[in-house]
Design an enzyme around this catalytic site. Structure first.
Site, PDB file in Angstrom:
ATOM      1  N   ARG A   1       0.868  -1.179   0.000  1.00 29.25           N
ATOM      2  CA  ARG A   1       0.000   0.000   0.000  1.00 29.25           C
ATOM      3  C   ARG A   1       0.899   1.223   0.000  1.00 29.25           C
ATOM      4  NH1 ARG A   1       2.359   1.980   3.696  1.00 29.25           N
ATOM      5  NH2 ARG A   1       0.771   3.580   3.815  1.00 29.25           N
TER       6      ARG A   1
ATOM      7  N   ASP B   1      -1.750  11.085  -1.942  1.00 25.39           N
ATOM      8  CA  ASP B   1      -2.085  10.021  -2.893  1.00 25.39           C
ATOM      9  C   ASP B   1      -2.418  10.585  -4.271  1.00 25.39           C
ATOM     10  OD1 ASP B   1      -2.353   7.355  -1.135  1.00 25.39           O
ATOM     11  OD2 ASP B   1      -2.888   9.115   0.024  1.00 25.39           O
TER      12      ASP B   1
END
Ligand code: MRU
Length: 368
Positions: free
Chosen positions: A54, A248
């Site tokens: 992740r 992100d």
């Protein structure tokens, strides 16, 4: 990153079999350090979806190596259509981080330079490796640029530690090495500057508690874990000099999507005149998008992540426990968007800039 005196990246090709991609299983940290083999694009998709790997940079690198695995699996006869399908499957795993689609598209473009599947497989391997190497290089540069910001604060309080608050994990584990938010921290620590890091636990998956605290500990950086809601109180009492988070996806005008709760930290930082900086490599920019609050797709994950928590019991057993009544419904948004007006600076591999379109495009004129 050194783990038990050995240097590790978070993803690599197996030394004696380059048809196998190896990753650290992040769902097992901090309780166990385990390496997992990925041999198919389906396994790469699963690793991204279930968060074995992740973090924006790492899921980009994993998607790139996933395309390489897909190229090894694809038959010559249907090579082009199978590669297209593989790209779509990888892109569908998680929606928010820009790095994932960026990496898949870069792999597709590189392979499109030949009509030969054999040559495309070689290109896929080299390009995935280049994406991983570039990720490391960009994080190292972010560290060097961010170091100057921390140095400035350190000079204003000689002999005292610079207190930095971070949210979630934008560290070594979120990239191929070094990290984005942690890069200036590691650079300052290695330069001998006294630092102390406030680590937000980062509910619901607790990446701060389980990953950031673990990797800061591996690197020897002084840190303290705090409940997610503590940051505002610490800022009101002068206990935070700087907030550094990763991102992100960052839009052309500087709106930044990051782990849910980042926006609240930015509001508290703004109210208390604490600088809030966001560190990101260029692969995290979405230069096509302007309004991040309206347009960045926010992943909604399963409600069990809110309703249940896992950890090690006193007797040493790893267990999950439900923390609410059996029938309580829950919702689980993974990210929020901090508007550019709340961000003091962006730190990228090309330098530090204000969070607005003109300043970003001055660093990246090819996107003007
Ligand atoms: O859901 P995750 O763990 O993949 O989320 C990513 C994060 O840890 C954070 O949002 C991080 O600050 C940005 S990733 C460089």
């Amino acid at each position: 990153m050194m783990v038990d005196q050995q240097h590790y990246r978070t993803i690599w090709l197996k030394a004696d079999d380059a048809r196998v991609v190896q990753v650290i299983d992040q769902t097992r940290l901090p309780h166990a350090f385990e390496i997992l083999d990925l041999q198919t694009v389906a396994e790469a998709c699963l690793a991204i979806r279930n968060m074995t790997v992740r973090g924006a940079g790492l899921i980009g690198a994993c998607a790139a190596f996933g395309m390489y695995l897909a190229a090894l699996e694809a038959t010559d006869a249907s090579f082009t259509s199978l590669m297209k399908q593989a790209g779509l499957r990888l892109k569908a795993t998680r929606p928010t981080a820009a790095n994932l689609a960026w990496a898949v598209d870069r792999m597709s473009r590189a392979m499109a330079s030949t009509a030969s599947p054999t040559a495309a497989r070689q290109i896929a391997r080299a390009e995935a490796q280049a994406i991983a190497d570039e990720d490391v290089d960009h994080c190292r540069r972010i560290g060097a640029h961010g170091l100057a910001l921390i140095e400035g604060i350190a000079q204003s309080k000689p002999g005292q530690p610079v207190n930095i608050l971070t949210h979630c994990n934008a560290g070594w584990l979120a990239f191929v090495d070094i990290g984005s938010a942690t890069a200036p921290i590691y650079a300052a620590h290695d330069a001998g500057m006294p630092l102390h890091i406030w680590v937000d636990e980062t509910r619901p998956r607790n990446q701060g508690a389980s990953l950031t605290a673990w990797e800061l500990g591996q690197h020897g950086v002084p840190h303290t874990l705090i409940a997610d809601n503590a940051g505002g109180h610490l800022m009101q009492h002068g206990m935070v000099d700087l907030v550094i988070t990763g991102a992100d996806r960052v839009t052309r005008n500087g709106d930044a999507a990051n782990k849910i709760g980042t926006y609240l930290k930015a509001l508290a930082a703004h109210d208390n005149r604490v600088p809030m900086v966001v560190a990101l490599p260029s692969s995290t920019f979405d230069f096509e998008m302007r309004d991040g609050v309206a347009n960045i797709p926010i992943e909604e994950r399963g409600s069990e992540e809110v309703r249940w928590m896992s950890g090690r019991t006193q007797s040493g057993v790893l267990e999950s426990v439900r923390i609410c009544p059996e029938t309580t419904p829950a919702r689980n948004w993974g990210f929020d968007v901090t508007p550019a007006r709340l961000i003091s600076k962006l730190i990228c591999e090309r330098g530090v800039c204000d969070a607005n379109e003109a300043a970003i495009l001055a660093l990246f004129p090819e996107h003007a």
